[in-house]
Write a protein that holds these residues in place. Structure first.
Motif, PDB file in Angstrom:
ATOM      1  N   UNK A 139     -14.158   5.131   2.486  1.00 45.55           N
ATOM      2  CA  UNK A 139     -15.206   4.535   1.659  1.00 45.55           C
ATOM      3  C   UNK A 139     -15.741   5.527   0.626  1.00 45.55           C
ATOM      4  N   UNK A 140     -15.455   6.798   0.819  1.00 45.20           N
ATOM      5  CA  UNK A 140     -15.871   7.809  -0.147  1.00 45.20           C
ATOM      6  C   UNK A 140     -14.963   7.896  -1.360  1.00 45.20           C
ATOM      7  N   UNK A 141     -13.832   7.162  -1.313  1.00 38.29           N
ATOM      8  CA  UNK A 141     -12.904   7.158  -2.440  1.00 38.29           C
ATOM      9  C   UNK A 141     -13.191   5.965  -3.360  1.00 38.29           C
ATOM     10  N   UNK A 142     -12.819   6.084  -4.624  1.00 38.11           N
ATOM     11  CA  UNK A 142     -13.010   4.972  -5.561  1.00 38.11           C
ATOM     12  C   UNK A 142     -11.920   3.915  -5.393  1.00 38.11           C
ATOM     13  N   UNK A 143     -10.760   4.330  -4.877  1.00 41.59           N
ATOM     14  CA  UNK A 143      -9.654   3.411  -4.630  1.00 41.59           C
ATOM     15  C   UNK A 143      -8.869   3.933  -3.441  1.00 41.59           C
ATOM     16  N   UNK A 144      -8.154   3.018  -2.773  1.00 40.88           N
ATOM     17  CA  UNK A 144      -7.351   3.424  -1.614  1.00 40.88           C
ATOM     18  C   UNK A 144      -5.942   2.872  -1.767  1.00 40.88           C
ATOM     19  N   UNK A 145      -5.011   3.499  -1.090  1.00 37.54           N
ATOM     20  CA  UNK A 145      -3.655   2.987  -0.982  1.00 37.54           C
ATOM     21  C   UNK A 145      -3.516   2.279   0.362  1.00 37.54           C
ATOM     22  N   UNK A 146      -2.749   1.220   0.396  1.00 35.23           N
ATOM     23  CA  UNK A 146      -2.646   0.428   1.620  1.00 35.23           C
ATOM     24  C   UNK A 146      -2.147   1.277   2.782  1.00 35.23           C
ATOM     25  N   UNK A 147      -1.234   2.203   2.511  1.00 37.34           N
ATOM     26  CA  UNK A 147      -0.695   3.025   3.611  1.00 37.34           C
ATOM     27  C   UNK A 147      -1.764   3.877   4.293  1.00 37.34           C
ATOM     28  N   UNK A 148      -2.887   4.121   3.609  1.00 36.43           N
ATOM     29  CA  UNK A 148      -3.970   4.885   4.224  1.00 36.43           C
ATOM     30  C   UNK A 148      -4.665   4.101   5.336  1.00 36.43           C
ATOM     31  N   UNK A 149      -4.393   2.809   5.428  1.00 35.10           N
ATOM     32  CA  UNK A 149      -5.018   1.971   6.464  1.00 35.10           C
ATOM     33  C   UNK A 149      -4.123   1.808   7.685  1.00 35.10           C
ATOM     34  N   UNK A 150      -3.007   2.514   7.725  1.00 36.25           N
ATOM     35  CA  UNK A 150      -1.993   2.295   8.761  1.00 36.25           C
ATOM     36  C   UNK A 150      -2.527   2.487  10.171  1.00 36.25           C
ATOM     37  N   UNK A 151      -3.429   3.427  10.382  1.00 40.47           N
ATOM     38  CA  UNK A 151      -3.923   3.712  11.727  1.00 40.47           C
ATOM     39  C   UNK A 151      -5.195   2.952  12.079  1.00 40.47           C
ATOM     40  N   UNK A 152      -5.626   2.049  11.220  1.00 40.52           N
ATOM     41  CA  UNK A 152      -6.893   1.334  11.428  1.00 40.52           C
ATOM     42  C   UNK A 152      -6.657  -0.023  12.097  1.00 40.52           C
ATOM     43  N   UNK A 153      -7.555  -0.436  13.003  1.00 40.38           N
ATOM     44  CA  UNK A 153      -7.512  -1.826  13.485  1.00 40.38           C
ATOM     45  C   UNK A 153      -7.912  -2.763  12.343  1.00 40.38           C
ATOM     46  N   UNK A 154      -7.387  -3.981  12.356  1.00 40.69           N
ATOM     47  CA  UNK A 154      -7.647  -4.937  11.281  1.00 40.69           C
ATOM     48  C   UNK A 154      -8.433  -6.141  11.787  1.00 40.69           C
ATOM     49  N   UNK A 155      -9.270  -6.664  10.907  1.00 46.42           N
ATOM     50  CA  UNK A 155      -9.956  -7.945  11.121  1.00 46.42           C
ATOM     51  C   UNK A 155      -9.404  -8.906  10.071  1.00 46.42           C
ATOM     52  N   UNK A 156      -8.782 -10.001  10.512  1.00 50.57           N
ATOM     53  CA  UNK A 156      -8.159 -10.934   9.582  1.00 50.57           C
ATOM     54  C   UNK A 156      -8.445 -12.381   9.984  1.00 50.57           C
ATOM     55  N   UNK A 157      -8.208 -13.287   9.046  1.00 48.62           N
ATOM     56  CA  UNK A 157      -8.274 -14.709   9.360  1.00 48.62           C
ATOM     57  C   UNK A 157      -7.090 -15.072  10.245  1.00 48.62           C
ATOM     58  N   UNK A 158      -7.224 -16.110  11.090  1.00 50.96           N
ATOM     59  CA  UNK A 158      -6.065 -16.555  11.883  1.00 50.96           C
ATOM     60  C   UNK A 158      -4.971 -17.086  10.956  1.00 50.96           C
ATOM     61  N   UNK A 159      -3.748 -16.827  11.292  1.00 50.80           N
ATOM     62  CA  UNK A 159      -2.654 -17.287  10.438  1.00 50.80           C
ATOM     63  C   UNK A 159      -2.640 -18.805  10.289  1.00 50.80           C
ATOM     64  N   UNK A 160      -3.060 -19.531  11.332  1.00 47.34           N
ATOM     65  CA  UNK A 160      -2.981 -20.989  11.311  1.00 47.34           C
ATOM     66  C   UNK A 160      -3.817 -21.618  10.203  1.00 47.34           C
TER      67      UNK A 160
END
Length: 259
Positions: A139-160
């Motif tokens: 959050x301290x960066x102005x932009x992130x690369x998706x690969x930087x999130x590789x070790x993070x748990x995700x919260x997403x909408x259900x695929x259905x």
């Protein structure tokens, strides 16, 4: 009419036609019926031409932050006699509701590429952002690369509730070299952001979601931001409401600068 009544309604004398007592009795009701018929014909013409009636619109909740407000304002200005029935629903229920004729128009994300029953028109191509706990190092960066999130748990909408959008988000991760570990699901983006704010994980979301102002949540743009989510309007091809052209015109000819 005389045949239905069973008595003469007119007295027919040489050079003169007048009403009989039965005719005078029927006259007010006949005038009333003709007045209501004229009103009904006018109303039918208004509905048939798309200038009046009732339009049922389904919309994805995130579009209340972008397309929906300006669309409704423009449509109401141009078609003030139309009653709008607005229903919040995700993409899969919208597609079903269109086929079942319980809504007339859908505003949704990632429609099918081809559909024999439904027509689609692109409204917006929207980039993605990373949704992070405000305390997260990224959050301290102005932009992130998706690969930087590789070790993070995700919260997403259900695929259905939106398979194409879900697949697009997970596809971003796979293209970055990892499969997201989804530990929490939520149907609404506001709930997803709230769960991220509690530290339960991170997410990837359409850029408009950053308009949700929640304490403890940071939104950062994705670099490179080449992938876009498609927002489209949908309608039935074989049975379009006469009001559908009006909503399409409001989308295509809305005020300059609409999202």
């Amino acid at each position: 009419m005389e045949g239905k009544v069973g008595y003469d309604l007119f007295s027919r004398e040489p050079g003169r036609i007048g009403l009989t007592p039965a005719g005078r009795e029927l006259l007010p009701a006949a005038r009333h019926a003709l007045t209501h018929l004229a009103l009904g014909l006018t109303a039918a013409r208004e509905v048939g031409s798309g200038r009046a009636g009732r339009l049922r619109i389904g919309f994805a909740a995130s579009l209340a932050l972008t397309v929906l407000p300006s669309l409704l304002r423009t449509f109401r200005e141009r078609f003030p006699a139309v009653d709008l029935d607005i229903q919040e629903m995700t993409t899969t229920p919208q597609l079903a509701a269109l086929r079942e004729r319980t809504i007339d128009i859908g505003l949704l994300r990632e429609p099918p590429a081809h559909d024999a029953e439904l027509g689609f028109e692109t409204v917006l191509m929207e980039p993605f952002v990373a949704v992070l706990p405000a305390s997260h190092l990224l959050a301290g960066q102005r932009a992130v690369r998706v690969e930087q999130l590789a070790d993070c748990p995700f919260v997403l909408l259900p695929r259905a509730v939106g398979p194409p959008l879900y697949d697009q988000i997970t596809g971003l991760c796979i293209a970055a070299g990892f499969t997201p570990q989804v530990t929490q699901h939520a149907v609404e983006w506001q709930t997803i952001c709230a769960l991220v704010g509690t530290g339960l994980g991170v997410s990837l979301a359409p850029e408009s979601i950053r308009r949700i102002r929640l304490k403890g949540v940071a939104f950062r743009r994705i670099e490179p931001s080449t992938v876009r989510t498609r927002v489209a309007v949908a309608w039935r091809k074989n049975d379009p409401s006469p009001l559908v052209p009006g909503i399409l015109a409001a989308l295509n000819q809305g005020p300059p600068g609409r999202p």
